[in-house]
Design an enzyme around this catalytic site. Structure first.
Site, PDB file in Angstrom:
ATOM      1  N   TYR A 286       0.813  -1.208   0.000  1.00 34.28           N
ATOM      2  CA  TYR A 286       0.000   0.000   0.000  1.00 34.28           C
ATOM      3  C   TYR A 286       0.854   1.269   0.000  1.00 34.28           C
ATOM      4  O   TYR A 286       0.462   2.293  -0.532  1.00 34.28           O
ATOM      5  CB  TYR A 286      -0.871   0.065   1.263  1.00 34.28           C
ATOM      6  CG  TYR A 286      -1.879  -1.026   1.432  1.00 34.28           C
ATOM      7  CD1 TYR A 286      -2.885  -1.212   0.498  1.00 34.28           C
ATOM      8  CD2 TYR A 286      -1.869  -1.836   2.562  1.00 34.28           C
ATOM      9  CE1 TYR A 286      -3.849  -2.189   0.687  1.00 34.28           C
ATOM     10  CE2 TYR A 286      -2.824  -2.818   2.758  1.00 34.28           C
ATOM     11  CZ  TYR A 286      -3.814  -3.001   1.822  1.00 34.28           C
ATOM     12  OH  TYR A 286      -4.763  -3.952   2.002  1.00 34.28           O
ATOM     13  N   THR A 327      -2.847  -6.495  -6.774  1.00 36.56           N
ATOM     14  CA  THR A 327      -2.776  -5.387  -5.826  1.00 36.56           C
ATOM     15  C   THR A 327      -3.113  -5.867  -4.422  1.00 36.56           C
ATOM     16  O   THR A 327      -3.779  -6.892  -4.236  1.00 36.56           O
ATOM     17  CB  THR A 327      -3.758  -4.255  -6.183  1.00 36.56           C
ATOM     18  OG1 THR A 327      -5.092  -4.618  -5.783  1.00 36.56           O
ATOM     19  CG2 THR A 327      -3.717  -3.915  -7.655  1.00 36.56           C
ATOM     20  N   ASP A 328      -2.643  -5.127  -3.442  1.00 35.86           N
ATOM     21  CA  ASP A 328      -3.111  -5.369  -2.079  1.00 35.86           C
ATOM     22  C   ASP A 328      -4.587  -4.988  -2.008  1.00 35.86           C
ATOM     23  O   ASP A 328      -5.147  -4.413  -2.940  1.00 35.86           O
ATOM     24  CB  ASP A 328      -2.262  -4.591  -1.079  1.00 35.86           C
ATOM     25  CG  ASP A 328      -2.071  -5.355   0.221  1.00 35.86           C
ATOM     26  OD1 ASP A 328      -2.999  -6.079   0.624  1.00 35.86           O
ATOM     27  OD2 ASP A 328      -0.994  -5.228   0.841  1.00 35.86           O
ATOM     28  N   TRP A 329      -5.208  -5.288  -0.882  1.00 38.25           N
ATOM     29  CA  TRP A 329      -6.670  -5.265  -0.811  1.00 38.25           C
ATOM     30  C   TRP A 329      -7.241  -3.847  -0.699  1.00 38.25           C
ATOM     31  O   TRP A 329      -6.765  -3.012   0.040  1.00 38.25           O
ATOM     32  CB  TRP A 329      -7.114  -6.112   0.381  1.00 38.25           C
ATOM     33  CG  TRP A 329      -7.469  -7.528   0.050  1.00 38.25           C
ATOM     34  CD1 TRP A 329      -8.495  -8.249   0.601  1.00 38.25           C
ATOM     35  CD2 TRP A 329      -6.844  -8.401  -0.905  1.00 38.25           C
ATOM     36  NE1 TRP A 329      -8.535  -9.511   0.042  1.00 38.25           N
ATOM     37  CE2 TRP A 329      -7.532  -9.635  -0.871  1.00 38.25           C
ATOM     38  CE3 TRP A 329      -5.773  -8.276  -1.779  1.00 38.25           C
ATOM     39  CZ2 TRP A 329      -7.196 -10.717  -1.683  1.00 38.25           C
ATOM     40  CZ3 TRP A 329      -5.419  -9.344  -2.589  1.00 38.25           C
ATOM     41  CH2 TRP A 329      -6.128 -10.546  -2.532  1.00 38.25           C
ATOM     42  N   LEU A 331      -7.839  -1.004  -2.817  1.00 37.22           N
ATOM     43  CA  LEU A 331      -7.220   0.248  -3.224  1.00 37.22           C
ATOM     44  C   LEU A 331      -8.207   1.181  -3.917  1.00 37.22           C
ATOM     45  O   LEU A 331      -7.889   2.347  -4.154  1.00 37.22           O
ATOM     46  CB  LEU A 331      -6.042  -0.015  -4.177  1.00 37.22           C
ATOM     47  CG  LEU A 331      -4.664  -0.209  -3.533  1.00 37.22           C
ATOM     48  CD1 LEU A 331      -4.626  -1.461  -2.689  1.00 37.22           C
ATOM     49  CD2 LEU A 331      -3.577  -0.259  -4.594  1.00 37.22           C
TER      50      LEU A 331
END
Length: 625
Positions: A286, A327-329, A331
């Site tokens: 992030y 991607t990370d969670w 966004l």
């Protein structure tokens, strides 16, 4: 729901007729190379099906292994709607029941997926779930699975073979219940001692992290991705450790990553070997880099997932990676859970609307949106010409390739009886228990109190189950009646609970409350005192060392495992430096692994059986002593 029967082609080839047209199409042909099958299927899919591949949302198992009809505690949409209505086929599973129930649920999910036009099988992923930590944003306690120390404890073992065995246990049990993607290993360096995510790293030493990360990848994926593999997601590229003030980038106050020590290369290093070895996916963190320069040019101050300089130019062009970038969670959209909210981690691009955020993620080079299921946004971006269909296809191609390589198109099902028999076996539980005991690290024992001899004694305990402690002697209620006191404490942190997930993240000061050493000193006046500190991140231990007769550190160990460690099994080594004071912590450069003058250095450990020569360097290899 009924399971699709296996068909037989005129030449005798057995296959699954996923599109129900009565003939063997190339994408259904198990004899063809995966890449060829991908191209055939990609040309058949509708835009909606291709769009669905680019989303990787959260899901839960219903009671008894059933599918949830509506939203759950974490999942946003009922299972049937998200699979058949949104064409999503990648899911991060949270709540699971027994091994049999987990297998039953995944089979029901695969049967549901067969109702879609081309029967694309589901890929189920998981955060780590073989340790002790229960954190909906990062990990789950073992439950039905065998229980091992957290990755920090694996790092404390300093042994690549131990790490590979641990990873193989994870692989076996994940596969048994149908989990085919691991949202780990975490290759971040534990360089900022206040950071909340250190528990799932392999510590601060770049060389140790690189070698254990590679061993973990080999244990899950094997030499190459195949039907016996669990696909890995290496995270958090290009290294999520150097958080400003140690605050985590899940939250708005922790959005900045800083590099005042000029050590960006140290954080990137562990990813190089794992990328070369073929990790199935990579996840950027992030965090947004502040003041970072690469090749003499400033890196844009936007979150790494949004950062084309990092994802396309560094990861893809310079490092040659052509796998999935996940991607990370969350966004793109804020996440509302009950009365709490977690703002979208759109750091540096908060001013963009969800459409703009999604477009920028694709332009940066990401393939899949973690924690999101807003397929309508991508459909709109394509419809108005802001995203080309060819860009969707590029990511869909990478995502389908992993599914084919894992063998999901040929047989995505698991055996419920086999799952019940092979998950949490006595053999795996014994191996996990041994690793828990061995990872315990003796930090302080000036009088040689440890290992504790097998003698008749009376024991006073706090924080340890009396039944486990009874292996050390007769447990008594008052320290005044004891011959030995054993106290187990948690590394300090500042509780927070305003934002969703915040309560699970241990952040803030590393100082113990001032009353703790006073209380421990009172106990030590009556009998020898042994203190175990569970370190999910470093602690300022000087006040405890001053009053205790022996101090050990654990990184995920049950009460019985701790007792065995104190009786002689402990052989761990510190996976990070322990600071002398919070003043030293505040002055420390977050990107610099370790302190110039730590209280106890990375690699420190007084346990017998491991020579000092391997204490602070590379993990032990076969034959090393």
């Amino acid at each position: 729901m009924t399971r699709l029967p296996t068909s037989t082609a005129p030449d005798g080839t057995r296959y699954r007729d996923l599109n129900g047209n009565g003939r063997l199409d190339p994408f259904e042909d198990p004899r063809l190379p995966a890449a060829e099958r991908v191209e055939d299927l990609l040309g058949r899919l509708s835009l909606a099906e291709r769009i669905g591949l680019l989303f990787h949302t959260v899901i839960e198992s219903g009671e008894g292994g059933t599918l949830l009809d509506g939203p759950g505690a974490i999942s946003k949409t009922g299972t049937r709607k998200v699979v058949l209505g949104k064409h999503v086929t990648h899911f991060n599973v949270h709540a699971l029941g027994s091994a049999r129930e987990a297998a039953r649920w995944q089979n029901a999910l695969q049967e549901l997926a067969e109702e879609a036009p081309h029967g694309i099988p589901v890929t189920i992923s998981s955060d780590p779930r073989h340790g002790f930590s229960e954190n909906a944003g990062a990990s789950f306690a073992a439950g039905a699975f065998s229980q091992w120390p957290e990755p920090l404890g694996i790092a404390a073992l300093r042994d690549v073979d131990d790490c590979r065995r641990y990873a193989d246990a994870v692989r076996q049990e994940y596969r048994a219940v149908g989990i085919r993607a691991a949202l780990h290993p975490t290759l971040d360096l534990a360089s900022e001692p206040r950071w909340a995510r250190q528990l799932h790293t392999f510590g601060q030493d770049p060389q140790v992290v690189a070698e254990l990360g590679l061993a973990f990848l080999e244990g899950l994926q094997g030499e190459r991705l195949g039907e016996r593999s669990v696909a890995c997601t290496a995270k958090h590229f290009p290294g999520g450790g150097p958080q400003a003030d140690g605050e985590d980038a899940h939250f708005p106050y922790g959005r900045e990553q800083v590099y005042p020590g000029g050590r960006f290369a140290d954080h990137l290093g562990p990813f190089r070997d794992v990328l070369a070895a073929g990790t199935a996916a990579v996840m950027p963190y992030y965090g947004m880099p502040v003041g970072l320069e690469l090749d003499g040019e400033a890196v844009p101050e936007v979150g790494f997932g949004y950062n084309r300089r990092i994802v396309t130019e560094l990861l893809r062009d310079e490092l040659g990676y052509d796998g999935v970038v996940l991607t990370d969670w969350e966004l793109i959209n804020d996440n509302h859970v009950g009365e709490q909210v977690l703002p979208a981690r759109a750091w540096g691009v908060e001013h963009l609307d969800p459409l703009g955020r999604m477009q920028l993620l694709l332009e940066a080079g990401c393939d899949q949106f973690g924690g999101e299921e807003c397929v309508e946004l991508l459909a709109e971006l394509v419809a108005v010409g802001r995203v080309d269909e060819a860009r969707v296809d590029a990511s869909a191609r990478r995502l389908l390739l992993v599914k084919f390589q894992l063998g999901l198109f040929d047989d995505p099902y698991v055996d419920e009886d086999a799952a019940a028999a092979s998950v949490g076996t006595d053999e795996l539980r014994r191996a996990g228990h041994a690793a828990q005991a061995q990872s315990v690290t003796v930090l302080h024992d000036p009088e040689g109190l440890l290992p504790l001899a097998d003698v008749d004694r009376r024991v006073y305990v706090e924080g340890v189950d009396p039944e486990a402690a009874s292996a050390l002697g007769t447990v008594v209620d008052r320290v005044e009646d004891a011959d030995l006191a054993l106290v187990r404490i948690q590394a300090p942190f500042e509780p927070r609970s305003d934002l969703f997930l915040e309560a699970w993240f241990h952040q803030g000061s590393l100082d113990f409350p001032p009353g703790l050493p006073v209380r421990l000193a009172r106990l030590a006046r009556h009998c020898p005192l042994v203190v175990d500190v569970t370190l999910d991140r470093p602690a300022v231990l000087a006040p405890v060392l001053e009053v205790a007769d022996a101090v050990v550190a654990s990184f995920g160990s049950s009460g019985p495992a701790l007792v065995e460690a104190l009786q002689g099994a402990a052989r761990g080594r510190l996976p990070f430096d322990l600071p002398r004071s919070m003043a030293d912590v505040r002055e420390h450069a977050p990107d610099r692994p370790g302190f110039e003058d730590p209280l106890l250095p990375c690699g420190h450990g007084l346990s017998a059986g491991v020579s000092p020569g391997v204490a602070a360097g590379s993990p032990r290899r076969p034959g090393a002593r």
